[in-house]
Design a protein around this motif. Sequence first.
Motif, PDB file in Angstrom:
ATOM      1  N   UNK A  88       0.852  -1.186   0.000  1.00  0.00           N
ATOM      2  CA  UNK A  88       0.000   0.000   0.000  1.00  0.00           C
ATOM      3  C   UNK A  88       0.887   1.236   0.000  1.00  0.00           C
ATOM      4  N   UNK A  89       0.366   2.299  -0.562  1.00  0.00           N
ATOM      5  CA  UNK A  89       1.015   3.611  -0.463  1.00  0.00           C
ATOM      6  C   UNK A  89      -0.039   4.587   0.039  1.00  0.00           C
ATOM      7  N   UNK A  90       0.164   5.131   1.240  1.00  0.00           N
ATOM      8  CA  UNK A  90      -0.762   6.097   1.837  1.00  0.00           C
ATOM      9  C   UNK A  90       0.060   7.214   2.474  1.00  0.00           C
ATOM     10  N   UNK A  91      -0.559   8.361   2.652  1.00  0.00           N
ATOM     11  CA  UNK A  91       0.129   9.460   3.322  1.00  0.00           C
ATOM     12  C   UNK A  91      -0.804  10.079   4.357  1.00  0.00           C
ATOM     13  N   UNK A  92      -0.535   9.770   5.615  1.00  0.00           N
ATOM     14  CA  UNK A  92      -1.206  10.363   6.762  1.00  0.00           C
ATOM     15  C   UNK A  92      -2.710  10.119   6.804  1.00  0.00           C
ATOM     16  N   UNK A  93      -3.178   9.103   6.081  1.00  0.00           N
ATOM     17  CA  UNK A  93      -4.565   8.653   6.110  1.00  0.00           C
ATOM     18  C   UNK A  93      -4.562   7.128   6.089  1.00  0.00           C
ATOM     19  N   UNK A  94      -5.373   6.496   6.973  1.00  0.00           N
ATOM     20  CA  UNK A  94      -5.258   5.045   7.067  1.00  0.00           C
ATOM     21  C   UNK A  94      -6.485   4.208   6.700  1.00  0.00           C
ATOM     22  N   UNK A  95      -7.549   4.738   6.083  1.00  0.00           N
ATOM     23  CA  UNK A  95      -8.666   3.854   5.719  1.00  0.00           C
ATOM     24  C   UNK A  95      -8.267   2.672   4.832  1.00  0.00           C
ATOM     25  N   UNK A  96      -7.299   2.846   3.942  1.00  0.00           N
ATOM     26  CA  UNK A  96      -6.861   1.740   3.094  1.00  0.00           C
ATOM     27  C   UNK A  96      -6.116   0.680   3.923  1.00  0.00           C
ATOM     28  N   UNK A  97      -5.387   1.116   4.947  1.00  0.00           N
ATOM     29  CA  UNK A  97      -4.727   0.165   5.850  1.00  0.00           C
ATOM     30  C   UNK A  97      -5.794  -0.671   6.553  1.00  0.00           C
ATOM     31  N   UNK A  98      -6.805   0.004   7.060  1.00  0.00           N
ATOM     32  CA  UNK A  98      -7.887  -0.703   7.765  1.00  0.00           C
ATOM     33  C   UNK A  98      -8.587  -1.691   6.838  1.00  0.00           C
ATOM     34  N   UNK A  99      -9.021  -1.236   5.677  1.00  0.00           N
ATOM     35  CA  UNK A  99      -9.780  -2.134   4.790  1.00  0.00           C
ATOM     36  C   UNK A  99      -8.933  -3.327   4.348  1.00  0.00           C
ATOM     37  N   UNK A 100      -7.635  -3.142   4.213  1.00  0.00           N
ATOM     38  CA  UNK A 100      -6.763  -4.256   3.837  1.00  0.00           C
ATOM     39  C   UNK A 100      -6.645  -5.256   4.980  1.00  0.00           C
ATOM     40  N   UNK A 101      -6.449  -4.767   6.204  1.00  0.00           N
ATOM     41  CA  UNK A 101      -6.316  -5.660   7.360  1.00  0.00           C
ATOM     42  C   UNK A 101      -7.634  -6.353   7.710  1.00  0.00           C
ATOM     43  N   UNK A 102      -8.748  -5.833   7.219  1.00  0.00           N
ATOM     44  CA  UNK A 102     -10.036  -6.479   7.429  1.00  0.00           C
ATOM     45  C   UNK A 102     -10.254  -7.653   6.465  1.00  0.00           C
ATOM     46  N   UNK A 103      -9.390  -7.778   5.460  1.00  0.00           N
ATOM     47  CA  UNK A 103      -9.472  -8.891   4.514  1.00  0.00           C
ATOM     48  C   UNK A 103      -8.645 -10.065   5.037  1.00  0.00           C
ATOM     49  N   UNK A 104      -8.905 -11.285   4.544  1.00  0.00           N
ATOM     50  CA  UNK A 104      -8.082 -12.430   4.958  1.00  0.00           C
ATOM     51  C   UNK A 104      -6.604 -12.193   4.621  1.00  0.00           C
ATOM     52  N   UNK A 105      -5.755 -12.346   5.632  1.00  0.00           N
ATOM     53  CA  UNK A 105      -4.320 -12.128   5.442  1.00  0.00           C
ATOM     54  C   UNK A 105      -3.601 -13.316   4.826  1.00  0.00           C
ATOM     55  N   UNK A 106      -4.078 -14.517   5.124  1.00  0.00           N
ATOM     56  CA  UNK A 106      -3.508 -15.740   4.555  1.00  0.00           C
ATOM     57  C   UNK A 106      -2.003 -15.832   4.786  1.00  0.00           C
ATOM     58  N   UNK A 107      -1.533 -15.354   5.946  1.00  0.00           N
ATOM     59  CA  UNK A 107      -0.112 -15.436   6.268  1.00  0.00           C
ATOM     60  C   UNK A 107       0.757 -14.434   5.531  1.00  0.00           C
ATOM     61  N   UNK A 108       0.142 -13.421   4.940  1.00  0.00           N
ATOM     62  CA  UNK A 108       0.910 -12.410   4.197  1.00  0.00           C
ATOM     63  C   UNK A 108       1.396 -11.297   5.118  1.00  0.00           C
ATOM     64  N   UNK A 109       2.257 -10.432   4.550  1.00  0.00           N
ATOM     65  CA  UNK A 109       2.808  -9.290   5.276  1.00  0.00           C
ATOM     66  C   UNK A 109       2.323  -8.018   4.588  1.00  0.00           C
TER      67      UNK A 109
END
Length: 164
Positions: A46-67
């Motif tokens: 991800x590329x974000x600047x001082x806003x985290x909704x994309x971080x949240x929506x990504x972490x709400x998806x199945x991680x499947x052991x990813x980083x």
Amino acid sequence: MTDLARSPAAFATTDLSDAYPEAQILAPVFSDYGGSPRFSGPAVTLRVLENNPLVRSTLEMPGLGRVLVVDGGGSLNCALLGGMLAQFGVQNGWAGIIIFGCVRDSAELRALPIGIRALAVHPRRSGKAAEGESGGAVTFAGVTIQPGDQIYADQDGILVLPGQ
């Protein structure tokens, strides 16, 4: 790829660095904030600047052991990850999170069974604008990380091998 790189539970970045001289190694600018000091998995970028909704929506998806690898532009003005979002990462099976920026709620993060690396802590929360990019190459700490690259992090550093 040798068995050394295929066995995430037993890896050491020092051994991987010796075995793969072509491996990229992130500059030693990150601190460890999570409860799991050793983690590995394919990168989601991800590329974000001082806003985290994309971080949240990504972490709400199945991680499947990813980083999750977040290029926050190296901003030290606010935190892109706190206890609540990190808990989503744990619940959804993410192996780790690398933030080229700040985190907060450090005591909560330390208690969670997930790897977390970031530049620093900051008490201010991020903005909530739905801005940013997902899935592209990110470059920071002297390294370019592509989605799917294999990330290995432990007490000695963070190493990146090309994805398969």
